[in-house]
Design a protein around this motif. Structure first.
Motif, short mmCIF file in Angstrom:
data_model
loop_
_atom_site.label_atom_id
_atom_site.label_comp_id
_atom_site.label_asym_id
_atom_site.label_seq_id
_atom_site.Cartn_x
_atom_site.Cartn_y
_atom_site.Cartn_z
N SER A 34 5.26 -5.77 0.48
CA SER A 34 5.02 -4.48 1.15
C SER A 34 6.35 -3.80 1.49
O SER A 34 6.48 -2.57 1.33
N ALA A 47 2.02 -1.91 5.79
CA ALA A 47 2.47 -2.75 6.91
C ALA A 47 3.32 -3.89 6.36
O ALA A 47 2.95 -4.54 5.39
N THR A 56 -0.82 -8.14 4.49
CA THR A 56 -1.63 -7.26 3.64
C THR A 56 -2.89 -8.05 3.25
O THR A 56 -2.78 -9.14 2.67
N ASP A 80 0.03 -2.19 -3.61
CA ASP A 80 0.48 -3.39 -2.89
C ASP A 80 -0.70 -4.36 -2.84
O ASP A 80 -1.85 -3.95 -2.64
MG LIG Z 1 2.18 -7.13 2.34
#
Ligand SMILES: [Mg+2]
Ligand SMILES: Nc1nc2c(ncn2[C@@H]2O[C@H](COP(=O)(O)OP(=O)(O)OP(=O)(O)O)[C@@H](O)[C@H]2O)c(=O)[nH]1
Length: 386
Positions: A34, A47, A56, A80
């Motif tokens: 991320s 995040a 995530t 992501d």
């Molecule tokens: Mg992540």
């Protein structure tokens, strides 16, 4: 990282860069996927934090547009993913997430960024992660992979690190680097130096462009699954002999492929339906056009008919006029002939009258001469008597 990759050999771009690219970040949990995605986008889209569980939890997509420095704008779509290939996540959940990830990349995945931390050892677990990705996506995914090592800030000497990577890393990693044609990028996600961030992003996009041009501009998409079916199973068989994977993984691997095969069949059916519908539409349009053209032709014929009738009438009128003129001329000729004959007759009558008059005059003249002769004789005789 040098001039691009470990050997600096992915700088040549045979084709112009695409205006829109889609990247997917995969890897173990907490490797910095991320954070890297945020660095690429230049925003805090995802995040990213230190945690011992997945931060995530599901695939997410975010996009950003940049000026490429040559006057063009490029859009980068970044997907992501959670740590899909970790022990904690079930194969079924991983499968669902991969499906979601592929669905999100509408035009396909141009490059898959396989994220590792430069500070962690490349263990058996990392190896398994790579194998799972290959198994799920098929061997062809290797053509789209870029190896991204985060925690570049911890790496003091990049050249020395590259040397370690090339010479003193596990054989599996060295082979992987070779398979990816040295597409390796070191990333420092924590740097606040804007120029450094920009330079890293450009270098990564250069690697992405190299991947794209190496694949002839073709993105990795689920349409490739039927092509890679045999390839994936072959790879699996090879891996099984090397690593001894349990049979159930093959079943999972093929079930994902089956899922996509079914999806492709559905799409082909939908596309055939769409084609059929468009053919129907086309034929009704053609019919409509033919009707319209026929109407047009009828109108045209009517117009031509009217024009023909008009010119026929004009011609008839002209013919009538000509005939009238001819008759008139005949009449006039006849009249002239009559007049001529009458004149001739009058001339003859006049001549006859004049001849008669001359005759009468001659006769009277003769008579007068005779009388004169008589008188002379009488006179002469009288004179003689006297
Ligand atoms: Mg992540
Ligand atoms: N020092 C340093 N820390 C980093 C770097 N990249 C990521 N991190 C840190 O690593 C931790 C995990 O980062 P994330 O971006 O959340 O990692 P992730 O792979 O997305 O994690 P999951 O979503 O849980 O799988 C965070 O604390 C980041 O600040 C880096 O380049 N250098």
């Amino acid at each position: 990282m040098g001039g691009g990759g470990l050997d600096g050999d992915w700088a040549v771009l045979p084709s112009p860069p695409l205006a829109e690219v889609t990247l997917t970040l995969v890897g173990k949990i907490s490797t910095g996927k991320s954070a890297t995605a945020n660095c690429i986008l230049g925003t805090q889209a995802f995040a990213s934090e230190l945690a011992y569980v997945s931060v995530t939890e599901t695939c997410q997509k975010s996009s950003a547009s940049f000026h490429d420095g040559c006057g063009a704008t490029r859009t980068v779509n970044v997907i992501d993913t959670p740590g899909l290939f970790d022990m904690e996540i079930s194969i079924e959940d991983a499968r669902k997430e991969i499906v979601k990830c592929i669905e999100m990349s509408k035009g396909g995945i141009h490059a898959m960024l396989m994220v590792f931390s430069a500070t962690s050892r490349f263990s058996c677990e990392e190896e398994k992660t790579v194998e799972s990705i290959k198994r799920f996506f098929g061997g062809q995914i290797l053509d789209h992979i870029i190896l991204v090592f985060t925690h570049g800030d911890v790496v003091e000497d990049e050249a020395a690190w590259e040397k370690v990577l090339a010479e003193r890393s596990p054989v599996y990693l060295q082979d992987m680097i070779k398979l990816c044609q040295n597409r390796v990028v070191l990333f420092d996600n924590l740097t606040n130096n804007i120029e450094h961030r920009e330079m890293q992003r450009r270098k990564l996009l250069a690697a992405v462009d190299f991947v794209i041009s190496s694949n002839g501009g073709k993105a990795f998409s689920y349409q490739m699954f039927p092509q890679i079916l045999g390839d994936a199973i072959d790879t699996y068989e090879k891996m099984k002999t090397i690593f001894g994977h349990p049979m159930s993984e093959k079943v999972e691997s093929t079930s994902l492929l089956c899922f996509y095969q079914n999806k492709i069949i559905k799409e082909m059916k939908a596309s055939l339906d769409a084609n059929f519908r468009s053919v129907l539409n086309l034929s009704s349009t053609i019919n409509g056009n033919v009707d319209e053209n026929l109407n047009c032709t009828e109108e045209e014929i009517q117009r031509l008919k009217e024009r023909l009738e008009k010119s026929q009438k004009e011609h008839d009128n002209a013919e009538n006029l000509r005939r009238l003129e001819e008759e008139k001329m005949k009449e006039q000729k006849k009249e002239i002939n009559n007049l001529r004959e009458e004149l001739e007759r009058a001339r003859r009558v006049e001549m006859a009258r004049k001849e008669k008059e001359i005759q009468r005059f001659m006769e009277s003249l003769d008579l007068a001469n005779k009388e004169k002769d008589n008188y002379r004789t009488m006179y002469e005789n009288k004179c003689i008597v006297m």
